[in-house]
Design a protein around this motif. Structure first.
Motif, PDB file in Angstrom:
ATOM      1  N   SER A   1     -14.085  19.968  16.909  1.00 14.01           N
ATOM      2  CA  SER A   1     -13.627  19.467  18.202  1.00 14.01           C
ATOM      3  C   SER A   1     -12.199  19.902  18.503  1.00 14.01           C
ATOM      4  N   VAL A   2     -11.324  19.686  17.543  1.00 15.36           N
ATOM      5  CA  VAL A   2      -9.910  19.992  17.737  1.00 15.36           C
ATOM      6  C   VAL A   2      -9.382  20.710  16.511  1.00 15.36           C
ATOM      7  N   MET A   3      -8.595  21.728  16.739  1.00 13.26           N
ATOM      8  CA  MET A   3      -7.842  22.382  15.664  1.00 13.26           C
ATOM      9  C   MET A   3      -6.383  22.397  16.085  1.00 13.26           C
ATOM     10  N   ALA A   4      -5.510  22.306  15.103  1.00 18.76           N
ATOM     11  CA  ALA A   4      -4.091  22.141  15.445  1.00 18.76           C
ATOM     12  C   ALA A   4      -3.195  22.785  14.402  1.00 18.76           C
ATOM     13  N   TRP A   5      -1.944  22.948  14.789  1.00 19.61           N
ATOM     14  CA  TRP A   5      -0.895  23.413  13.893  1.00 19.61           C
ATOM     15  C   TRP A   5       0.200  22.354  13.832  1.00 19.61           C
ATOM     16  N   TYR A   6       0.637  22.082  12.627  1.00 18.65           N
ATOM     17  CA  TYR A   6       1.785  21.220  12.383  1.00 18.65           C
ATOM     18  C   TYR A   6       2.789  22.014  11.559  1.00 18.65           C
ATOM     19  N   ARG A   7       4.003  21.511  11.487  1.00 18.76           N
ATOM     20  CA  ARG A   7       4.988  22.149  10.621  1.00 18.76           C
ATOM     21  C   ARG A   7       5.859  21.090   9.958  1.00 18.76           C
ATOM     22  N   GLN A   8       6.426  21.478   8.839  1.00 16.89           N
ATOM     23  CA  GLN A   8       7.261  20.544   8.081  1.00 16.89           C
ATOM     24  C   GLN A   8       8.393  21.292   7.404  1.00 16.89           C
ATOM     25  N   THR A   9       9.577  20.719   7.482  1.00 21.26           N
ATOM     26  CA  THR A   9      10.733  21.228   6.765  1.00 21.26           C
ATOM     27  C   THR A   9      11.138  20.186   5.725  1.00 21.26           C
ATOM     28  N   PRO A  10      11.814  20.605   4.664  1.00 16.08           N
ATOM     29  CA  PRO A  10      12.198  19.673   3.606  1.00 16.08           C
ATOM     30  C   PRO A  10      12.986  18.478   4.144  1.00 16.08           C
ATOM     31  N   GLY A  11      12.575  17.300   3.737  1.00 12.08           N
ATOM     32  CA  GLY A  11      13.277  16.097   4.135  1.00 12.08           C
ATOM     33  C   GLY A  11      12.880  15.540   5.489  1.00 12.08           C
ATOM     34  N   LYS A  12      11.957  16.229   6.160  1.00 14.70           N
ATOM     35  CA  LYS A  12      11.526  15.768   7.477  1.00 14.70           C
ATOM     36  C   LYS A  12      10.033  15.505   7.488  1.00 14.70           C
ATOM     37  N   GLN A  13       9.624  14.688   8.439  1.00 14.97           N
ATOM     38  CA  GLN A  13       8.198  14.427   8.599  1.00 14.97           C
ATOM     39  C   GLN A  13       7.499  15.631   9.214  1.00 14.97           C
ATOM     40  N   ARG A  14       6.230  15.749   8.883  1.00 20.07           N
ATOM     41  CA  ARG A  14       5.437  16.809   9.492  1.00 20.07           C
ATOM     42  C   ARG A  14       5.309  16.508  10.983  1.00 20.07           C
TER      43      ARG A  14
ATOM     44  N   ALA B   1       9.857  26.758   8.536  1.00 21.54           N
ATOM     45  CA  ALA B   1       9.090  25.594   8.075  1.00 21.54           C
ATOM     46  C   ALA B   1       7.832  26.079   7.385  1.00 21.54           C
ATOM     47  N   VAL B   2       7.153  25.147   6.744  1.00 20.02           N
ATOM     48  CA  VAL B   2       5.782  25.406   6.305  1.00 20.02           C
ATOM     49  C   VAL B   2       4.881  24.968   7.450  1.00 20.02           C
ATOM     50  N   TYR B   3       4.016  25.869   7.862  1.00 17.06           N
ATOM     51  CA  TYR B   3       3.100  25.598   8.966  1.00 17.06           C
ATOM     52  C   TYR B   3       1.717  25.286   8.402  1.00 17.06           C
ATOM     53  N   TYR B   4       1.169  24.164   8.849  1.00 14.83           N
ATOM     54  CA  TYR B   4      -0.111  23.689   8.349  1.00 14.83           C
ATOM     55  C   TYR B   4      -1.162  23.697   9.450  1.00 14.83           C
ATOM     56  N   CYS B   5      -2.338  24.124   9.090  1.00 15.24           N
ATOM     57  CA  CYS B   5      -3.497  24.020   9.972  1.00 15.24           C
ATOM     58  C   CYS B   5      -4.121  22.645   9.771  1.00 15.24           C
ATOM     59  N   ASN B   6      -4.628  22.082  10.857  1.00 13.14           N
ATOM     60  CA  ASN B   6      -5.188  20.729  10.813  1.00 13.14           C
ATOM     61  C   ASN B   6      -6.478  20.675  11.608  1.00 13.14           C
ATOM     62  N   ALA B   7      -7.430  19.887  11.128  1.00 10.82           N
ATOM     63  CA  ALA B   7      -8.702  19.734  11.842  1.00 10.82           C
ATOM     64  C   ALA B   7      -9.288  18.362  11.542  1.00 10.82           C
ATOM     65  N   GLY B   8     -10.281  17.994  12.311  1.00  8.57           N
ATOM     66  CA  GLY B   8     -10.966  16.727  12.077  1.00  8.57           C
ATOM     67  C   GLY B   8     -10.732  15.697  13.151  1.00  8.57           C
ATOM     68  N   ALA B   9      -9.762  15.948  14.018  1.00  2.00           N
ATOM     69  CA  ALA B   9      -9.515  15.000  15.108  1.00  2.00           C
ATOM     70  C   ALA B   9     -10.524  15.232  16.236  1.00  2.00           C
ATOM     71  N   TYR B  10     -10.711  14.203  17.056  1.00  2.00           N
ATOM     72  CA  TYR B  10     -11.597  14.308  18.209  1.00  2.00           C
ATOM     73  C   TYR B  10     -10.805  14.322  19.517  1.00  2.00           C
ATOM     74  N   SER B  11      -9.511  14.225  19.390  1.00  2.00           N
ATOM     75  CA  SER B  11      -8.625  14.257  20.554  1.00  2.00           C
ATOM     76  C   SER B  11      -7.409  15.103  20.211  1.00  2.00           C
ATOM     77  N   ILE B  12      -6.894  15.810  21.201  1.00  2.00           N
ATOM     78  CA  ILE B  12      -5.695  16.623  20.975  1.00  2.00           C
ATOM     79  C   ILE B  12      -4.453  15.760  20.818  1.00  2.00           C
ATOM     80  N   GLU B  13      -4.617  14.462  21.035  1.00  2.00           N
ATOM     81  CA  GLU B  13      -3.492  13.538  20.850  1.00  2.00           C
ATOM     82  C   GLU B  13      -3.470  12.939  19.448  1.00  2.00           C
ATOM     83  N   GLN B  14      -4.503  13.237  18.669  1.00  4.49           N
ATOM     84  CA  GLN B  14      -4.628  12.630  17.346  1.00  4.49           C
ATOM     85  C   GLN B  14      -4.483  13.672  16.252  1.00  4.49           C
TER      86      GLN B  14
END
Length: 119
Positions: free
Chosen positions: A32-45, A91-104
């Motif tokens: 349903s939804v695929m996304a990209w997140y990123r994280q730097t040391p000491g910060k939240q993704r 940053a480290v960039y992470y792929c994400n999936a499993g959500a049913y909304s682009i807000e989640q």
């Protein structure tokens, strides 16, 4: 079980571009939804961008205009085109999936790919 594998991270100079790719395997239907997140040391993704099957997108406000998310639904692949890169995009960039909304946020994560912007 869904697995996500990212690629494309690299060292790039400020002002340069990179294209990240993520492929989902172990699933027989279009996510349903695929996304990209990123994280730097000491910060939240943090969310970079998300895209639904119908092409609807959600971007981090500060990144819209420089980053573009796209997907190939038939292949369960998602891409992130990053232009005019800045050192703060490192940053480290992470792929994400499993959500049913682009807000989640989904529950499935890739292992991450390192993007370093430096001269």
């Amino acid at each position: 079980q869904v697995q996500l594998v990212e690629s494309g991270g690299d060292l790039v100079q400020p002002g340069g571009s990179l294209r990240l790719s993520c492929t989902a395997s172990g699933i027989g239907y279009s996510l349903s939804v695929m996304a990209w997140y990123r994280q730097t040391p000491g910060k939240q993704r943090e969310l970079v961008a998300a895209i639904a099957k119908d092409g609807t997108t959600n971007y981090a406000a500060a990144l819209k205009g420089r980053f573009t998310i796209s997907r190939d639904g038939a292949k369960n692949e998602v891409y992130l085109q990053m232009n005019s890169l800045r050192p703060e995009d490192t940053a480290v960039y992470y792929c994400n999936a499993g959500a049913y909304s682009i807000e989640q946020e989904g529950v499935v994560w890739g292992q991450g790919t390192q993007v370093t912007v430096s001269s």
